[in-house]
Design a protein around this motif. Structure first.
Motif, PDB file in Angstrom:
ATOM      1  N   GLY A 195      -9.429   1.600   2.744  1.00 29.63           N
ATOM      2  CA  GLY A 195      -8.112   1.360   2.063  1.00 29.63           C
ATOM      3  C   GLY A 195      -6.931   2.108   2.279  1.00 29.63           C
ATOM      4  O   GLY A 195      -7.136   2.971   3.520  1.00 29.63           O
ATOM      5  N   PHE A 196      -5.765   1.847   1.867  1.00 33.47           N
ATOM      6  CA  PHE A 196      -4.690   2.495   2.313  1.00 33.47           C
ATOM      7  C   PHE A 196      -3.990   3.291   1.193  1.00 33.47           C
ATOM      8  O   PHE A 196      -4.050   2.532  -0.040  1.00 33.47           O
ATOM      9  CB  PHE A 196      -3.526   1.769   3.048  1.00 33.47           C
ATOM     10  CG  PHE A 196      -4.075   1.154   4.355  1.00 33.47           C
ATOM     11  CD1 PHE A 196      -3.967   2.138   5.501  1.00 33.47           C
ATOM     12  CD2 PHE A 196      -4.682  -0.241   4.571  1.00 33.47           C
ATOM     13  CE1 PHE A 196      -4.459   1.570   6.876  1.00 33.47           C
ATOM     14  CE2 PHE A 196      -5.211  -0.277   5.880  1.00 33.47           C
ATOM     15  CZ  PHE A 196      -5.063   0.403   6.958  1.00 33.47           C
ATOM     16  N   ASN A 197      -3.264   4.283   1.222  1.00 32.67           N
ATOM     17  CA  ASN A 197      -2.210   4.783   0.547  1.00 32.67           C
ATOM     18  C   ASN A 197      -0.958   4.760   0.911  1.00 32.67           C
ATOM     19  O   ASN A 197      -0.511   5.228   1.975  1.00 32.67           O
ATOM     20  CB  ASN A 197      -2.623   6.018  -0.118  1.00 32.67           C
ATOM     21  CG  ASN A 197      -3.712   6.146  -0.887  1.00 32.67           C
ATOM     22  OD1 ASN A 197      -4.288   5.451  -1.279  1.00 32.67           O
ATOM     23  ND2 ASN A 197      -4.226   7.348  -1.129  1.00 32.67           N
ATOM     24  N   VAL A 200      -1.906   1.965  -3.892  1.00 33.32           N
ATOM     25  CA  VAL A 200      -3.176   2.157  -3.556  1.00 33.32           C
ATOM     26  C   VAL A 200      -3.583   0.792  -3.138  1.00 33.32           C
ATOM     27  O   VAL A 200      -3.688  -0.244  -4.014  1.00 33.32           O
ATOM     28  CB  VAL A 200      -3.896   2.957  -4.650  1.00 33.32           C
ATOM     29  CG1 VAL A 200      -5.357   3.014  -4.077  1.00 33.32           C
ATOM     30  CG2 VAL A 200      -3.205   4.456  -4.817  1.00 33.32           C
ATOM     31  N   VAL A 201      -4.264   0.602  -1.885  1.00 36.73           N
ATOM     32  CA  VAL A 201      -4.695  -0.733  -1.562  1.00 36.73           C
ATOM     33  C   VAL A 201      -6.251  -0.473  -1.168  1.00 36.73           C
ATOM     34  O   VAL A 201      -6.657   0.681  -0.496  1.00 36.73           O
ATOM     35  CB  VAL A 201      -3.867  -1.149  -0.432  1.00 36.73           C
ATOM     36  CG1 VAL A 201      -4.815  -2.378   0.148  1.00 36.73           C
ATOM     37  CG2 VAL A 201      -2.778  -1.949  -0.829  1.00 36.73           C
ATOM     38  N   ILE A 202      -6.983  -1.187  -1.801  1.00 34.14           N
ATOM     39  CA  ILE A 202      -8.613  -0.877  -1.855  1.00 34.14           C
ATOM     40  C   ILE A 202      -9.151  -1.998  -1.270  1.00 34.14           C
ATOM     41  O   ILE A 202      -8.985  -3.183  -1.686  1.00 34.14           O
ATOM     42  CB  ILE A 202      -9.304  -0.605  -3.081  1.00 34.14           C
ATOM     43  CG1 ILE A 202      -8.719   0.673  -3.837  1.00 34.14           C
ATOM     44  CG2 ILE A 202     -10.871  -0.368  -2.967  1.00 34.14           C
ATOM     45  CD1 ILE A 202      -9.367   0.798  -5.288  1.00 34.14           C
ATOM     46  N   LEU A 203      -9.917  -1.702  -0.153  1.00 35.29           N
ATOM     47  CA  LEU A 203     -10.502  -2.988   0.820  1.00 35.29           C
ATOM     48  C   LEU A 203     -11.954  -3.080   0.588  1.00 35.29           C
ATOM     49  O   LEU A 203     -12.537  -4.136   1.092  1.00 35.29           O
ATOM     50  CB  LEU A 203      -9.905  -2.839   2.170  1.00 35.29           C
ATOM     51  CG  LEU A 203      -8.442  -2.797   2.495  1.00 35.29           C
ATOM     52  CD1 LEU A 203      -8.370  -2.444   3.860  1.00 35.29           C
ATOM     53  CD2 LEU A 203      -8.033  -4.069   2.221  1.00 35.29           C
ATOM     54  N   ALA A 247      -4.769  -3.983  -5.174  1.00 33.50           N
ATOM     55  CA  ALA A 247      -3.688  -3.030  -5.056  1.00 33.50           C
ATOM     56  C   ALA A 247      -3.435  -2.526  -6.398  1.00 33.50           C
ATOM     57  O   ALA A 247      -3.595  -3.346  -7.448  1.00 33.50           O
ATOM     58  CB  ALA A 247      -2.458  -4.039  -4.632  1.00 33.50           C
ATOM     59  N   SER A 248      -3.062  -1.390  -6.716  1.00 33.67           N
ATOM     60  CA  SER A 248      -2.647  -0.845  -7.885  1.00 33.67           C
ATOM     61  C   SER A 248      -1.528   0.177  -7.803  1.00 33.67           C
ATOM     62  O   SER A 248      -1.521   0.890  -6.700  1.00 33.67           O
ATOM     63  CB  SER A 248      -3.871  -0.270  -8.735  1.00 33.67           C
ATOM     64  OG  SER A 248      -4.297   0.683  -8.093  1.00 33.67           O
ATOM     65  N   MET A 249      -0.887   0.618  -8.759  1.00 32.72           N
ATOM     66  CA  MET A 249       0.043   1.923  -9.002  1.00 32.72           C
ATOM     67  C   MET A 249      -0.534   2.503 -10.233  1.00 32.72           C
ATOM     68  O   MET A 249      -0.420   1.952 -11.178  1.00 32.72           O
ATOM     69  CB  MET A 249       1.453   1.316  -8.606  1.00 32.72           C
ATOM     70  CG  MET A 249       1.818   0.540  -7.216  1.00 32.72           C
ATOM     71  SD  MET A 249       3.512   0.108  -7.160  1.00 32.72           S
ATOM     72  CE  MET A 249       4.156   2.043  -6.929  1.00 32.72           C
ATOM     73  N   ASN A 250      -0.030   3.848 -10.107  1.00 34.38           N
ATOM     74  CA  ASN A 250       0.127   4.740 -11.244  1.00 34.38           C
ATOM     75  C   ASN A 250       1.200   5.541 -11.199  1.00 34.38           C
ATOM     76  O   ASN A 250       1.172   6.421 -10.407  1.00 34.38           O
ATOM     77  CB  ASN A 250      -1.254   5.407 -11.125  1.00 34.38           C
ATOM     78  CG  ASN A 250      -1.561   6.276 -12.631  1.00 34.38           C
ATOM     79  OD1 ASN A 250      -0.470   6.680 -13.146  1.00 34.38           O
ATOM     80  ND2 ASN A 250      -2.655   6.573 -13.024  1.00 34.38           N
ATOM     81  N   GLN A 251       2.245   4.768 -11.898  1.00 28.27           N
ATOM     82  CA  GLN A 251       3.452   5.607 -11.891  1.00 28.27           C
ATOM     83  C   GLN A 251       3.503   7.070 -12.230  1.00 28.27           C
ATOM     84  O   GLN A 251       4.339   7.952 -11.985  1.00 28.27           O
ATOM     85  CB  GLN A 251       4.419   4.830 -12.405  1.00 28.27           C
ATOM     86  CG  GLN A 251       4.588   3.292 -11.794  1.00 28.27           C
ATOM     87  CD  GLN A 251       5.385   3.400 -10.480  1.00 28.27           C
ATOM     88  OE1 GLN A 251       5.794   4.723  -9.956  1.00 28.27           O
ATOM     89  NE2 GLN A 251       5.482   2.234  -9.818  1.00 28.27           N
ATOM     90  N   LYS A 252       2.655   7.392 -13.645  1.00 27.76           N
ATOM     91  CA  LYS A 252       2.508   8.637 -13.805  1.00 27.76           C
ATOM     92  C   LYS A 252       1.950   9.911 -13.046  1.00 27.76           C
ATOM     93  O   LYS A 252       2.491  10.694 -12.935  1.00 27.76           O
ATOM     94  CB  LYS A 252       1.588   8.450 -15.393  1.00 27.76           C
ATOM     95  CG  LYS A 252       1.806   9.820 -16.094  1.00 27.76           C
ATOM     96  CD  LYS A 252       1.179   9.780 -17.537  1.00 27.76           C
ATOM     97  CE  LYS A 252       1.321  11.123 -18.216  1.00 27.76           C
ATOM     98  NZ  LYS A 252       0.689  10.964 -19.456  1.00 27.76           N
ATOM     99  N   ALA A 253       0.722   9.402 -12.445  1.00 28.37           N
ATOM    100  CA  ALA A 253       0.147  10.292 -11.871  1.00 28.37           C
ATOM    101  C   ALA A 253       0.908  10.408 -10.409  1.00 28.37           C
ATOM    102  O   ALA A 253       0.794  11.181  -9.809  1.00 28.37           O
ATOM    103  CB  ALA A 253      -1.439   9.982 -11.640  1.00 28.37           C
ATOM    104  N   SER A 254       1.291   9.293  -9.627  1.00 27.88           N
ATOM    105  CA  SER A 254       1.718   9.176  -8.341  1.00 27.88           C
ATOM    106  C   SER A 254       2.652   8.265  -8.310  1.00 27.88           C
ATOM    107  O   SER A 254       2.637   6.945  -7.691  1.00 27.88           O
ATOM    108  CB  SER A 254       0.333   8.926  -7.281  1.00 27.88           C
ATOM    109  OG  SER A 254      -0.634   9.730  -7.580  1.00 27.88           O
ATOM    110  N   PRO A 255       4.025   8.623  -8.625  1.00 27.89           N
ATOM    111  CA  PRO A 255       5.020   7.676  -8.680  1.00 27.89           C
ATOM    112  C   PRO A 255       5.521   7.292  -7.301  1.00 27.89           C
ATOM    113  O   PRO A 255       5.350   7.861  -6.155  1.00 27.89           O
ATOM    114  CB  PRO A 255       6.210   8.563  -9.171  1.00 27.89           C
ATOM    115  CG  PRO A 255       5.549   9.659  -9.862  1.00 27.89           C
ATOM    116  CD  PRO A 255       4.257  10.100  -9.161  1.00 27.89           C
TER     117      PRO A 255
END
Length: 213
Positions: free
Chosen positions: A47-49, A16-19, A4-12
């Motif tokens: 994955g899921f967004n 993003v969950v990668i499986l 799992a990860s987040m990019n608050q600048k690009a996509s607040p």
């Protein structure tokens, strides 16, 4: 595997969950602000967004890789089920991904003059086949292994793969790749002192930083 990860600048506020690894052709279906990314040939979920993830669980926040708690994963599962998707794929893997390994043997790669095929022992007394191009690779050394599912400091995810037709499961890393302080900015596996830690122990990044003081 669940990364799992987040990019608050690009996509607040988007989690993003990668499986699973990317495939050449991908499809997306969206429902209730949840996008499922999948392989159209096999219908496997990649994955899921989660768009507006704070509406699912306000405690899910951050920037970069995120380690989700069991409660947070359960909240995501509920949302995925409500959106009509299969939630059983959301399973946390809490095993260490950066561990101390021991290179038991090396053999020449059959289709390369600089790659070596190693047998490297890691945690749970498991031996992995890892192809390495490190110029200092040799038998009977202690190294840091990024196992499958590891997220490198530069964001790269380690997946099972092949190098010139030979399977490789993990990566033997350098100090530079681990972003250790004052590590030499050149190719070459990080060779650990024999008494650094036991084989299979999680790699201690703070202790690793002291190797180059």
């Amino acid at each position: 595997m669940l990364i799992a990860s987040m990019n608050q600048k690009a996509s607040p506020d988007v989690l993003v969950v990668i499986l699973a690894p990317n495939v050449a052709e991908q499809s997306v279906e969206t429902n209730q602000n949840i996008a499922r990314i999948y392989d159209p040939k096999t219908d496997k979920t990649l994955g899921f967004n989660f768009i507006g993830v704070s509406h699912i669980d306000k405690s899910i926040a951050g920037n970069g890789p995120i380690e989700l708690s069991d409660d947070q994963i359960n909240a995501l599962k509920t949302a995925v089920e409500q959106a009509g998707f299969d939630a059983t794929v959301l399973v946390a893997d809490r095993t260490p991904k950066f561990v101390v390994g021991y290179v038991e043997s090396t053999t020449k790669h059959p289709d390369s003059d600089h790659l070596l095929v190693t047998k490297t022992r890691v945690d749970n007394d498991e031996t992995l086949q890892i192809v390495s191009g490190s110029p200092n690779m040799q038998e009977h050394i202690y190294v840091v292994v990024a196992k499958v599912g590891a997220v490198m400091p530069n964001g790269e995810i380690i997946w099972p793969g092949e190098l010139r037709g030979v399977s490789s499961n993990g990566m033997i890393t350098s100090g530079r790749e681990l972003h250790l302080q004052n590590a030499p900015q050149k190719k070459g596996a990080l060779i650990l002192p024999d008494d650094f830690a036991k084989v299979g122990d999680p790699f201690d990044f703070e202790l690793g930083n002291k190797l180059f003081v």
